[in-house]
Design a protein around this motif. Structure first.
Motif, PDB file in Angstrom:
ATOM      1  N   TRP B  83      -3.783   7.158  -1.307  1.00 50.22           N
ATOM      2  CA  TRP B  83      -3.215   7.700  -0.075  1.00 50.22           C
ATOM      3  C   TRP B  83      -4.289   8.245   0.866  1.00 50.22           C
ATOM      4  O   TRP B  83      -4.332   7.926   2.047  1.00 50.22           O
ATOM      5  CB  TRP B  83      -2.176   8.775  -0.395  1.00 50.22           C
ATOM      6  N   TRP B  86      -6.315   5.483   2.211  1.00 47.07           N
ATOM      7  CA  TRP B  86      -5.603   4.838   3.320  1.00 47.07           C
ATOM      8  C   TRP B  86      -5.657   5.689   4.591  1.00 47.07           C
ATOM      9  O   TRP B  86      -5.918   5.175   5.675  1.00 47.07           O
ATOM     10  CB  TRP B  86      -4.138   4.577   2.913  1.00 47.07           C
ATOM     11  N   GLU B  87      -5.422   6.991   4.419  1.00 48.69           N
ATOM     12  CA  GLU B  87      -5.466   7.879   5.594  1.00 48.69           C
ATOM     13  C   GLU B  87      -6.825   7.822   6.273  1.00 48.69           C
ATOM     14  O   GLU B  87      -6.922   7.795   7.500  1.00 48.69           O
ATOM     15  CB  GLU B  87      -5.158   9.324   5.180  1.00 48.69           C
ATOM     16  N   ARG B  90      -7.213   4.457   7.945  1.00 54.14           N
ATOM     17  CA  ARG B  90      -6.355   4.392   9.121  1.00 54.14           C
ATOM     18  C   ARG B  90      -6.954   5.199  10.279  1.00 54.14           C
ATOM     19  O   ARG B  90      -6.990   4.759  11.417  1.00 54.14           O
ATOM     20  CB  ARG B  90      -4.973   4.939   8.746  1.00 54.14           C
ATOM     21  N   GLU B 229      -1.431  -3.902  16.129  1.00 54.39           N
ATOM     22  CA  GLU B 229      -0.690  -3.726  14.874  1.00 54.39           C
ATOM     23  C   GLU B 229      -1.484  -4.280  13.688  1.00 54.39           C
ATOM     24  O   GLU B 229      -1.558  -3.663  12.633  1.00 54.39           O
ATOM     25  CB  GLU B 229       0.662  -4.426  14.959  1.00 54.39           C
ATOM     26  N   LEU B 232      -4.604  -2.139  12.886  1.00 54.35           N
ATOM     27  CA  LEU B 232      -4.259  -0.940  12.114  1.00 54.35           C
ATOM     28  C   LEU B 232      -3.898  -1.292  10.675  1.00 54.35           C
ATOM     29  O   LEU B 232      -4.202  -0.561   9.733  1.00 54.35           O
ATOM     30  CB  LEU B 232      -3.088  -0.203  12.772  1.00 54.35           C
ATOM     31  N   GLU B 236      -4.079  -0.639   5.447  1.00 55.36           N
ATOM     32  CA  GLU B 236      -3.202  -0.862   4.295  1.00 55.36           C
ATOM     33  C   GLU B 236      -3.813  -1.905   3.355  1.00 55.36           C
ATOM     34  O   GLU B 236      -3.924  -1.700   2.138  1.00 55.36           O
ATOM     35  CB  GLU B 236      -1.809  -1.348   4.741  1.00 55.36           C
TER      36      GLU B 236
END
Lengths: 260, 272
Positions: B83, B86-87, B90, B229, B232, B236
């Motif tokens: 997580w 990913w953060e 991102r 999209e 970004l 993921e």
């Protein structure tokens, strides 16, 4: 005095209060910028599990500040709407539930700001209005998209085209208001938010985000078309005369639209 | 302003210069934060019409600082959990999109190495001027996936992007990058910044309000086609890729043997 007051009324709940009560919390440049900043800061704010968005005074938000319109060049309208885009897309993409606690008037972009939230709760006397066409403009901040997504195409068009007022009770019936909160509204809204803040934040966050994505044809496209259409309309004589009426004693009802 | 980042204004052209030459301008957290601030400041400054990004010491940047010292962003797997991995990815992608969203033209002027995350920056720039001898490089060992090649695929097409993605340590010369449309022009070694400055000065003759609208019109076309999209979404893909056994073996090898030895073993075919 901040045009956007930010506090934390309960564990896990961050509250954004639109705070231009004398202007019915109309969105001016400063308030738009504050909202953009608040949305960006919320993403990394671990203490904030739920965002509670509400207004100070008798309005939730009366939309754009009509006093700043009329003389605005189309190219400037494009820039203003980029802030609208960042607020609406930001709220939509934010991986935390956003609750709009509509304490009073929600008109124009103020209605759409509420719709950009995930849940709308309302004061019994609150009312909603897509007032844009009365100014010779068209809905922006996602209105053409968000309202039809929420209540269906035909009902959305009735609201958008007639620009009539909807009561909170009608909002519940149509489905864009989740519930009406009785009693002390501010306290009840915090209680409502607190219950959601107590659930699993990551799961709730992704659920919210991906549910929004899932139902999108494309919000981006709607925002583009609005921005282009709105930029054209903001340069028309009809818009200019509506704004002139608004500022005169006659008021908007006295506007004559010539279709140009 | 951080020592890691220099800024300079020449006329209406602002220069933002990565300045960790001893680390080949590896992108540490400090550097990235200073960079983001500089882009925001020059973006909001109406006396600046064009921003030029370059690197000090003959290299643009070797990408994210993956040194195990943890001085910067780590690409070495999801050590702190998928997580937060990913953060972090991102957030990094969102940062490059701020270049894409800056309301004025941004030019990347590339000399020497431009690798990994630095290629994302170049893709998000409006114009790229590259030295013909520059090296546009993909990671030397297989660590992740789906982060770097999809953005470049918009420029060079899926075939070449897949080749770069599938073969660790692959890349393009500046000359090839320009030929394939990844860069606007390849220029003589050592002249990329001067050429970018010259181009920027010509661009700056167009009024800023028009430049802003022109950039928006083109960017929205690509955003509506899915550029933003999918850009970004790389976070993921890569965060998930970091949990693959294949990537974790590479990470274990880097920890055990160091990065250089891991690269040597991988290249020699011994495997990691």
């Amino acid at each position: 005095m901040n045009v956007l007051e930010i506090d934390r009324p309960a564990v896990g709940v961050i509250r954004w209060t639109l705070n231009r009560p004398d202007q019915l919390n109309a969105l001016n440049a400063e308030l738009r910028a504050s909202l953009v900043h608040a949305v960006e800061a919320a993403e990394g704010d671990k203490e904030a599990r739920v965002i509670l968005l509400t207004g100070q005074g008798r309005a939730f938000c009366a939309g754009g500040d009509v006093n700043q319109m009329g003389t605005r060049a189309p190219v400037e309208t494009m820039q203003v709407l980029q802030f609208g885009r960042r607020i609406v897309e930001g709220l939509s993409m934010l991986q935390k539930p956003v609750i709009a606690a509509v304490n009073g008037i929600a008109s124009g972009a103020g209605f759409n700001l509420a719709l950009a939230a995930d849940l709308v709760v309302a004061h019994p006397a609150a009312w909603f209005q897509q007032s844009f066409v009365r100014l010779g403009l068209m809905p922006d901040m996602g209105g053409t998209y968000l309202l039809s997504r929420s209540i269906g195409l035909a009902r959305a068009k009735e609201a958008l085209i007639t620009a009539r007022r909807f009561s909170a009770a009608e909002g519940v019936e149509l489905g864009f208001v989740s519930r009406i909160l009785d009693g002390d509204f501010a306290v009840a809204a915090v209680t409502y938010a607190t219950a959601i803040a107590e659930s699993a934040p990551l799961g709730v966050g992704l659920t919210k985000w991906l549910t929004n994505r899932g139902v999108e044809g494309s919000l981006a496209e709607a925002l583009d078309r609005e921005a282009l259409g709105q930029a054209l309309l903001s340069g028309t004589r009809d818009h200019a005369s509506a704004v002139a009426s608004f500022k005169s004693k006659a008021g908007l009802d006295g506007t004559h639209f010539e279709g140009a | 302003m951080s020592e890691n980042l220099l800024t300079e204004v020449r006329g209406s052209v602002a220069h933002v210069i990565f300045n960790r030459p001893e680390k080949l301008n590896a992108l540490s957290f400090g550097l990235l934060e200073a960079f983001e601030q500089a882009i925001a400041d020059f973006g909001a400054d109406d006396s600046v019409s064009v921003i030029v990004i370059s690197g000090a010491g003959g290299n643009f940047s070797v990408g994210y600082d993956v040194s195990p010292s943890g001085e910067g962003y780590t690409d070495l797997g999801a050590e702190s959990g998928i997580w937060s991995d990913w953060e972090s990815l991102r957030q990094s992608n969102q940062r490059w999109l701020k270049v894409w969203d800056t309301p004025k033209p941004v030019i990347s002027a590339i000399e020497g190495h431009c690798m990994g995350g630095a290629t994302q920056l170049s893709v998000c720039s409006d114009i790229t001027i590259v030295s013909s001898t520059a090296r546009i490089g993909w990671p030397s060992v297989p660590l992740g996936g789906g982060l770097l090649s999809p953005p470049s695929a918009w420029l060079i097409g899926p075939k070449k992007a897949k080749e770069l993605s599938f073969i660790a340590g692959s890349g393009m010369s500046g000359e090839e990058a320009a030929r394939r449309g990844w860069a606007n022009e390849a220029v003589a070694e050592g002249t990329a910044v001067d050429c970018a400055q010259e181009l920027a000065a010509r661009i700056a003759q167009t009024p800023l309000d028009l430049l802003r609208l022109k950039k928006m019109a083109l960017n929205r076309q690509y955003d509506l086609q899915g550029f933003r999209e999918t850009f970004l979404m790389g976070a993921e893909w890569d965060a998930i890729a970091h949990t693959a056994l294949g990537a974790q073996r590479t990470v274990a090898s880097v920890h055990e043997r160091g990065l250089k030895e891991t690269i040597r073993r991988f290249k020699s075919g011994e495997g990691v």
